[in-house]
Write an enzyme that holds these catalytic residues in place. Structure first.
Site, PDB file in Angstrom:
ATOM      1  N   ARG A  84      25.888 -25.459   4.806  1.00  0.00           N
ATOM      2  CA  ARG A  84      24.733 -25.631   5.645  1.00  0.00           C
ATOM      3  C   ARG A  84      23.866 -26.891   5.269  1.00  0.00           C
ATOM      4  NH1 ARG A  84      19.868 -22.017   3.141  1.00  0.00           N
ATOM      5  NH2 ARG A  84      20.473 -21.930   1.076  1.00  0.00           N
ATOM      6  N   ARG A 173      31.842 -30.927  -7.128  1.00  0.00           N
ATOM      7  CA  ARG A 173      31.697 -29.565  -7.945  1.00  0.00           C
ATOM      8  C   ARG A 173      32.771 -29.272  -8.533  1.00  0.00           C
ATOM      9  NH1 ARG A 173      27.677 -27.147  -4.159  1.00  0.00           N
ATOM     10  NH2 ARG A 173      27.367 -28.667  -2.478  1.00  0.00           N
ATOM     11  N   ASP A 244      31.254 -22.993  -7.394  1.00  0.00           N
ATOM     12  CA  ASP A 244      31.178 -24.004  -6.339  1.00  0.00           C
ATOM     13  C   ASP A 244      29.476 -24.566  -6.582  1.00  0.00           C
ATOM     14  OD1 ASP A 244      30.867 -21.093  -5.523  1.00  0.00           O
ATOM     15  OD2 ASP A 244      29.653 -22.069  -3.837  1.00  0.00           O
TER      16      ASP A 244
END
Length: 482
Positions: A84, A173, A244
């Site tokens: 998102r 990440r 993550d």
């Protein structure tokens, strides 16, 4: 905004290009002038609003969602990615470049059947905590703005859609390295490509060879340990420390069901999706090490196991030393550099937090008491909060022996006030501001944001914000969708 597009241009296999879905009738809910200055922006305007809401294309932006994987609550998920969040590129500012991301801008190829949206409450919370942590001196991503709309979004109930405009030194990440180790053929080549890009962008002092890679991982371990030390010292629970959600730069990142401690509880859980307490407040140091171990496993195609293990073995000392430095500043202690003194100080700190928990005391308020404490006073105001007076008196005598007599008491107290915040982002305060914003009143949100920019100042007209939460707001537990 002026952009460069290094990630987009140099790592074409590491993302998917995607366009924002836009927001109907967008409106500014809150804006951070301090974050805006990082990328050379001044005042918000209508053109910028339309661009950051995803309704109009911003010149120079590329619009992409990164792919990565990660360990979520201990289990490996092989393909995650920005479900998102849509990145515009790296905006150039006076002192460097910052990734600009629209969090909640619509579905991406990694949305996993989700709508790619954020609701107003989650967008406001991310905005507030990003800026609150920064003003507390904690490594963090930043938030430029939060944008509201009339878009209906279904979560547990029908809510309105919103976007947080996030600024990050990098969106790389731990999970990026995991994805290109486990999910791709030619893993070593992809890992080296990502590693060389990371070093070129963020570690230019390191060489792109085995010596540089080894030194880089030592820095990742160090920076992660220091971030966790900050969290533990200020009483911050992240709530969803999946790999993550771990920034390679040691910045606080991807906030969901976070909380600052109210009443101190070592095993405090802020995420109702975590009933077993994997990410409880007291578990965060161990979880960060576990996450670093997962990162190390993903790096084995390019780094020797002995080198990875050597770096991991520095984690505990880096964490302890950073935590001790922060806590000594909060309590007014010096350091002599000896292991014996370190252990005695850790013991005293642990005994104090045990007193806080046993007496059900507020973490932030209790440490703020040291800003007015006189070590010569045998019965300080902090004692009045205690139920177990005998236990406190025994601890306080050890504390007085440790701190000694400050040469300049007023200066010593000012230093304690400068390291022990009076105001934090309590969940109930955020919830009150969210409830007002949902009704079209942004003033409480703006007032809370302004307050959090000066967490160490007295702000006499804001005393109510420093109070313990009402019963309904004590130890609120949030969902991942919040």
């Amino acid at each position: 905004m002026r952009f460069k597009q290094d990630f987009f241009e140099q790592l074409p296999e590491f993302y998917s290009q995607v366009w924002p879905a836009g927001l109907p009738n967008p409106r500014w809910l809150c804006w951070s002038p301090e974050a805006a200055s990082l990328i050379g922006l001044q005042q918000p305007d209508d053109a910028l609003l339309k661009g950051l809401a995803g309704n109009e294309e911003i010149p120079g932006a590329s619009y992409y969602a990164q792919v990565y994987s990660g360990h979520q609550f201990g289990g490996y998920s092989p393909r995650l990615g920005d479900g998102r969040s849509i990145i515009l590129g790296e905006a150039l500012g006076p002192n460097g470049a910052w990734d600009v991301a629209l969090k909640g801008a619509g579905p991406t190829p990694y949305s996993r059947h989700g709508d790619g949206r954020a609701v107003l409450r989650s967008a406001v919370r991310e905005f507030l905590v990003s800026e609150a942590l920064f003003h507390l001196g904690i490594p963090t991503t930043r938030a430029l703005a939060v944008i509201g709309s009339e878009l209906p979004v279904w979560r547990e109930t029908l809510e309105s859609g919103a976007i947080t405009v996030r600024l990050a030194r990098s969106h790389i990440r731990f999970g990026h390295f995991e994805y290109f180790c486990y999910s791709e053929r030619g893993a070593k080549d992809k890992l080296l490509q990502l590693l060389n890009f990371t070093l070129a962008q963020h570690y230019p002092h390191l060489s792109q060879d085995m010596a540089g890679y080894r030194a880089w991982f030592f820095e990742v371990v160090r920076d992660t340990a220091r971030m966790i030390a900050h969290w533990q010292a200020v009483g911050f629970a992240h709530g969803v420390m999946n790999t993550d959600n771990m920034s390679i730069l040691g910045d606080s990142f991807d906030f969901g069901p976070f909380a600052f401690l109210d009443t101190f509880k070592e095993d405090f859980i802020c995420n109702h999706s975590d009933p077993e307490g994997r990410y409880a407040f007291g578990q965060q140091p161990g979880v960060a090490l576990w996450n670093l171990q997962r990162l190390a496993q993903a790096l084995t195609p390019v780094l020797a196991s002995d080198d990875l293990l050597a770096a991991l073995n520095t984690y505990q000392d880096e964490l302890v030393q950073a935590y001790l430095a922060l806590m000594r500043a909060k309590l007014g202690w010096g350091a002599d550099g000896s292991d014996e003194q370190d252990q005695r100080d850790l013991t005293l700190i642990g005994e104090f937090t045990q007193l806080l928990e046993a007496n059900r005391l507020d973490y932030t308020q209790s440490f703020r008491r040291f800003a007015a404490l006189d070590p010569n006073d045998p019965k300080p105001a902090l004692r009045d909060d205690m139920i177990n007076l005998q236990g406190f008196d025994a601890w306080y005598q050890s504390y007085r022996d440790r701190v000694g007599q400050p040469a300049d008491l007023a200066q010593w107290q000012r230093q304690r006030a400068g390291t022990n915040p009076k105001y934090i982002l309590r969940n109930y305060l955020a919830q009150e501001a969210i409830a007002a914003a949902e009704q079209g009143d942004n003033q409480p949100l703006q007032q809370l944001f302004e307050l959090l920019k000066k967490p160490f100042d007295e702000q006499p007209d804001k005393e109510d914000y420093a109070k313990r939460p009402p019963d309904w707001g004590q130890g609120l537990i949030m969902s991942c969708s919040s």
